[in-house]
Design a protein around this motif. Structure first.
Motif, PDB file in Angstrom:
ATOM      1  N   GLU A  84     -20.591  -1.679 -11.491  1.00 53.35           N
ATOM      2  CA  GLU A  84     -19.480  -1.020 -12.180  1.00 53.35           C
ATOM      3  C   GLU A  84     -19.910   0.192 -12.999  1.00 53.35           C
ATOM      4  O   GLU A  84     -19.064   0.863 -13.588  1.00 53.35           O
ATOM      5  CB  GLU A  84     -18.780  -2.026 -13.094  1.00 53.35           C
TER       6      GLU A  84
ATOM      7  N   ASP B 101     -34.562  -0.630 -25.859  1.00 57.96           N
ATOM      8  CA  ASP B 101     -34.862  -1.852 -25.121  1.00 57.96           C
ATOM      9  C   ASP B 101     -35.898  -1.542 -24.056  1.00 57.96           C
ATOM     10  O   ASP B 101     -35.812  -0.524 -23.366  1.00 57.96           O
ATOM     11  CB  ASP B 101     -33.613  -2.395 -24.419  1.00 57.96           C
TER      12      ASP B 101
ATOM     13  N   ALA C 188     -26.545  -1.363 -17.488  1.00 60.02           N
ATOM     14  CA  ALA C 188     -25.340  -2.187 -17.339  1.00 60.02           C
ATOM     15  C   ALA C 188     -25.268  -3.219 -18.463  1.00 60.02           C
ATOM     16  O   ALA C 188     -24.185  -3.458 -19.021  1.00 60.02           O
ATOM     17  CB  ALA C 188     -25.327  -2.873 -15.977  1.00 60.02           C
ATOM     18  N   ASP C 189     -26.396  -3.803 -18.799  1.00 55.47           N
ATOM     19  CA  ASP C 189     -26.432  -4.772 -19.892  1.00 55.47           C
ATOM     20  C   ASP C 189     -26.030  -4.115 -21.213  1.00 55.47           C
ATOM     21  O   ASP C 189     -25.241  -4.670 -21.972  1.00 55.47           O
ATOM     22  CB  ASP C 189     -27.834  -5.378 -20.004  1.00 55.47           C
ATOM     23  N   ARG C 190     -26.546  -2.910 -21.470  1.00 50.20           N
ATOM     24  CA  ARG C 190     -26.192  -2.185 -22.701  1.00 50.20           C
ATOM     25  C   ARG C 190     -24.705  -1.832 -22.731  1.00 50.20           C
ATOM     26  O   ARG C 190     -24.074  -1.825 -23.777  1.00 50.20           O
ATOM     27  CB  ARG C 190     -27.010  -0.896 -22.826  1.00 50.20           C
ATOM     28  N   GLU C 191     -24.139  -1.541 -21.555  1.00 52.52           N
ATOM     29  CA  GLU C 191     -22.734  -1.161 -21.460  1.00 52.52           C
ATOM     30  C   GLU C 191     -21.806  -2.371 -21.380  1.00 52.52           C
ATOM     31  O   GLU C 191     -20.592  -2.227 -21.510  1.00 52.52           O
ATOM     32  CB  GLU C 191     -22.509  -0.277 -20.224  1.00 52.52           C
ATOM     33  N   GLY C 192     -22.360  -3.542 -21.114  1.00 51.40           N
ATOM     34  CA  GLY C 192     -21.549  -4.744 -21.006  1.00 51.40           C
ATOM     35  C   GLY C 192     -20.733  -4.806 -19.732  1.00 51.40           C
ATOM     36  O   GLY C 192     -19.626  -5.355 -19.708  1.00 51.40           O
ATOM     37  N   VAL C 193     -21.285  -4.235 -18.653  1.00 51.83           N
ATOM     38  CA  VAL C 193     -20.595  -4.245 -17.357  1.00 51.83           C
ATOM     39  C   VAL C 193     -21.554  -4.739 -16.278  1.00 51.83           C
ATOM     40  O   VAL C 193     -22.762  -4.805 -16.482  1.00 51.83           O
ATOM     41  CB  VAL C 193     -20.064  -2.836 -16.966  1.00 51.83           C
TER      42      VAL C 193
ATOM     43  N   GLU D 176     -29.838  -2.400 -14.155  1.00 47.57           N
ATOM     44  CA  GLU D 176     -29.562  -3.650 -14.863  1.00 47.57           C
ATOM     45  C   GLU D 176     -29.621  -3.473 -16.379  1.00 47.57           C
ATOM     46  O   GLU D 176     -28.796  -4.015 -17.110  1.00 47.57           O
ATOM     47  CB  GLU D 176     -30.531  -4.738 -14.420  1.00 47.57           C
TER      48      GLU D 176
END
Length: 101
Positions: A33, A5, A24-29, A21
């Motif tokens: 967090e 990405d 976090a988006d890739r991790e879904g958090v 960001e």
């Protein structure tokens, strides 16, 4: 599934903010967090300063910084691009002169 990405900075975004960001988006958090925190992998102030120092400076040229964070290969460019990929999906950023060293 391997994928890469890439995001482009807006005028209000710092390289560190974009990295956090995107991961976090890739991790879904939520960005706050993420574990471990980004500063465990790279000095956030130094990353922002290094990338910003070359922004628009013709004498410095383009800067690309690559590091691993939270299991992802991260590349941050002075052009505002931040790339987040699975380990081994990033292409080498070495120039031909660097390869000979």
């Amino acid at each position: 599934m391997k994928h890469n990405d890439t995001t482009r900075a807006t005028s209000a975004s710092t390289p560190v903010t974009l990295v956090v960001e995107a991961v976090a988006d890739r991790e879904g958090v939520a960005p706050m967090e993420l574990q471990p925190p980004l500063y465990d992998a790279v000095d956030p102030e130094a990353l922002n300063a290094l990338v910003s120092s070359a922004d628009g400076d013709a004498d410095t040229g383009a800067v690309r910084v690559s590091f691993e964070y939270n299991g992802y290969d991260i590349t941050v460019g002075s052009d505002g691009d931040v790339s987040v990929g699975e380990p081994g999906t990033q292409q080498s950023m070495q120039s031909e002169t660097d390869i000979g060293r």
